[in-house]
Structure formats: C-alpha cells, structure tokens
Scaffold this motif. Structure first.
Motif, PDB file in Angstrom:
ATOM      1  N   SER A   1       0.820  -1.205   0.000  1.00 47.96           N
ATOM      2  CA  SER A   1       0.000   0.000   0.000  1.00 47.96           C
ATOM      3  C   SER A   1       0.861   1.264   0.000  1.00 47.96           C
ATOM      4  O   SER A   1       0.548   2.242  -0.689  1.00 47.96           O
ATOM      5  N   THR A   2       1.950   1.249   0.743  1.00 50.99           N
ATOM      6  CA  THR A   2       2.832   2.416   0.786  1.00 50.99           C
ATOM      7  C   THR A   2       3.517   2.641  -0.551  1.00 50.99           C
ATOM      8  O   THR A   2       3.586   3.773  -1.042  1.00 50.99           O
ATOM      9  N   PHE A   3       4.013   1.569  -1.152  1.00 52.17           N
ATOM     10  CA  PHE A   3       4.649   1.726  -2.464  1.00 52.17           C
ATOM     11  C   PHE A   3       3.643   2.181  -3.528  1.00 52.17           C
ATOM     12  O   PHE A   3       3.983   3.016  -4.378  1.00 52.17           O
ATOM     13  N   THR A   4       2.429   1.665  -3.485  1.00 53.59           N
ATOM     14  CA  THR A   4       1.438   2.132  -4.466  1.00 53.59           C
ATOM     15  C   THR A   4       1.053   3.584  -4.194  1.00 53.59           C
ATOM     16  O   THR A   4       0.804   4.342  -5.138  1.00 53.59           O
ATOM     17  N   GLY A   5       1.044   3.987  -2.926  1.00 53.48           N
ATOM     18  CA  GLY A   5       0.768   5.387  -2.605  1.00 53.48           C
ATOM     19  C   GLY A   5       1.848   6.314  -3.135  1.00 53.48           C
ATOM     20  O   GLY A   5       1.560   7.392  -3.673  1.00 53.48           O
ATOM     21  N   ILE A   6       3.107   5.908  -2.995  1.00 47.70           N
ATOM     22  CA  ILE A   6       4.214   6.705  -3.538  1.00 47.70           C
ATOM     23  C   ILE A   6       4.107   6.769  -5.056  1.00 47.70           C
ATOM     24  O   ILE A   6       4.288   7.842  -5.659  1.00 47.70           O
ATOM     25  N   TYR A   7       3.809   5.648  -5.687  1.00 50.22           N
ATOM     26  CA  TYR A   7       3.645   5.622  -7.140  1.00 50.22           C
ATOM     27  C   TYR A   7       2.537   6.593  -7.568  1.00 50.22           C
ATOM     28  O   TYR A   7       2.718   7.383  -8.503  1.00 50.22           O
ATOM     29  N   MET A   8       1.394   6.522  -6.885  1.00 50.29           N
ATOM     30  CA  MET A   8       0.275   7.408  -7.256  1.00 50.29           C
ATOM     31  C   MET A   8       0.618   8.871  -6.994  1.00 50.29           C
ATOM     32  O   MET A   8       0.178   9.755  -7.741  1.00 50.29           O
ATOM     33  N   ALA A   9       1.413   9.140  -5.956  1.00 52.11           N
ATOM     34  CA  ALA A   9       1.815  10.518  -5.687  1.00 52.11           C
ATOM     35  C   ALA A   9       2.614  11.084  -6.856  1.00 52.11           C
ATOM     36  O   ALA A   9       2.452  12.250  -7.230  1.00 52.11           O
ATOM     37  N   TYR A  10       3.479  10.265  -7.434  1.00 55.36           N
ATOM     38  CA  TYR A  10       4.237  10.718  -8.601  1.00 55.36           C
ATOM     39  C   TYR A  10       3.388  10.746  -9.861  1.00 55.36           C
ATOM     40  O   TYR A  10       3.508  11.660 -10.679  1.00 55.36           O
ATOM     41  N   LYS A  11       2.549   9.761 -10.029  1.00 52.69           N
ATOM     42  CA  LYS A  11       1.767   9.623 -11.263  1.00 52.69           C
ATOM     43  C   LYS A  11       0.713  10.715 -11.407  1.00 52.69           C
ATOM     44  O   LYS A  11       0.503  11.239 -12.499  1.00 52.69           O
ATOM     45  N   TYR A  12       0.028  11.051 -10.312  1.00 57.96           N
ATOM     46  CA  TYR A  12      -1.135  11.936 -10.419  1.00 57.96           C
ATOM     47  C   TYR A  12      -0.936  13.322  -9.833  1.00 57.96           C
ATOM     48  O   TYR A  12      -1.880  14.083  -9.738  1.00 57.96           O
ATOM     49  N   ASN A  13       0.275  13.657  -9.446  1.00 56.13           N
ATOM     50  CA  ASN A  13       0.533  14.984  -8.910  1.00 56.13           C
ATOM     51  C   ASN A  13       1.389  15.767  -9.898  1.00 56.13           C
ATOM     52  O   ASN A  13       2.384  15.252 -10.409  1.00 56.13           O
ATOM     53  N   ARG A  14       1.014  16.997 -10.147  1.00 54.87           N
ATOM     54  CA  ARG A  14       1.768  17.831 -11.093  1.00 54.87           C
ATOM     55  C   ARG A  14       3.105  18.266 -10.508  1.00 54.87           C
ATOM     56  O   ARG A  14       4.056  18.477 -11.233  1.00 54.87           O
TER      57      ARG A  14
END
Length: 162
Positions: A127-140
């Motif tokens: 969950s933490t790794f997917t959260g970090i991934y989403m932070a990079y993927k969906y944040n400008r």
C-alpha cells in the motif's frame, strides 16, 4: 470551485504530502515489525539461533528508538532449576508443584496470529509503495513529492545522530 470541492482538494493534498513524508517510516516499521513478529531479532532459550547484528539493531531502533543494544546480564538460575547438593538436603517436600502436569494449560498456537500480522506488514508495504507511485503519477508537482520523500528519509537519520 465550490467551498466543498476546494476543501476536499486541500484535504487530499494534505493527505498526499503527509503520506509521502511518513512513507519511509511506515515501510521501516512494517518490515521491522514483520521481523519481530517471528522473533528474528532475539535469541530464545534452548536455541542455537543467533540473529544477525543488523536485525538486532533494527529491532532495537523499532522498539527503543536507538541503535544502542544493551548488553544483557546472564540470567540467574530459575527457581525450579537443579538445586545444589546442600539445598537438596534441606529442601522441603512441599516445594513440588501443586498441579499435576496433566492439568497444565495447553500452550496456544500463535502461528495463525503471526501469519496475520505478516500479511498486515506485507499489505502496508504494498500500500505504501502504491501510494508513492500514485503521488508521482497523479501529482503535477513532482519536486514536492521528491522533496518530502527525501525529507522523510533524512529527518529520522539526522535524529539518530543527535
């Protein structure tokens, strides 16, 4: 943008930035907690297992927030241990256990709970790794994400030095 929408957007940003900042600590505690669940950080009586020094230090950091592992004094013999010859002669007969072995409670099987907590640790890591991934993927603003991630690693390391 309505007040509700702007509040929700602000809350999502706060959640994202705090989550990225604390994600290294979450990963650390999930991994070291999994090691401790199976007592890989300590020796047990009657076992030849000697944990690696790095696991002992990480366990100490997890539990006591320091890398200094105290030197343990040898344990005195247990009260029920083999007495000396002089003590044998003077030992009263009433020192025997009151309950026979047949009535002693059966030890509980802890493996299912340990496996559950291992599953929780694995879930936290994923969950933490997917959260970090989403932070990079969906944040400008990827520089904020990177900065907070680096800060989440650097702050605890700096606190260990002082």
């Amino acid at each position: 943008m309505t007040s509700k929408a702007s509040t929700l957007k602000l809350l999502r940003q706060i959640h994202l930035y705090f989550g990225v900042f604390i994600s290294p600590a979450i990963l650390f505690f999930a991994i070291t907690g999994a090691l401790q669940t199976f007592s890989l950080h300590e020796t047990t009586k009657g076992s030849d297992y000697k944990p690696p020094a790095w696991i002992v230090k990480l366990g100490q950091l997890h539990k006591k927030q320091t890398l200094v592992v105290p030197v343990r004094k040898p344990q005195p013999p247990a009260p029920g241990a083999a007495p000396t010859k002089a003590a044998d002669a003077s030992a009263p007969a009433a020192s025997k256990p009151l309950l026979p072995d047949a009535i002693a409670p059966k030890p509980k099987n802890l493996l299912p709970m340990k496996l559950f907590f291992l599953l929780v640790s694995i879930g936290l890591v994923i969950s933490t790794f997917t959260g970090i991934y989403m932070a990079y993927k969906y944040n400008r603003n990827k520089s904020w994400v990177t900065g907070l991630l680096v800060a989440g690693i650097a702050v605890p390391l700096l606190l260990l030095l002082f």
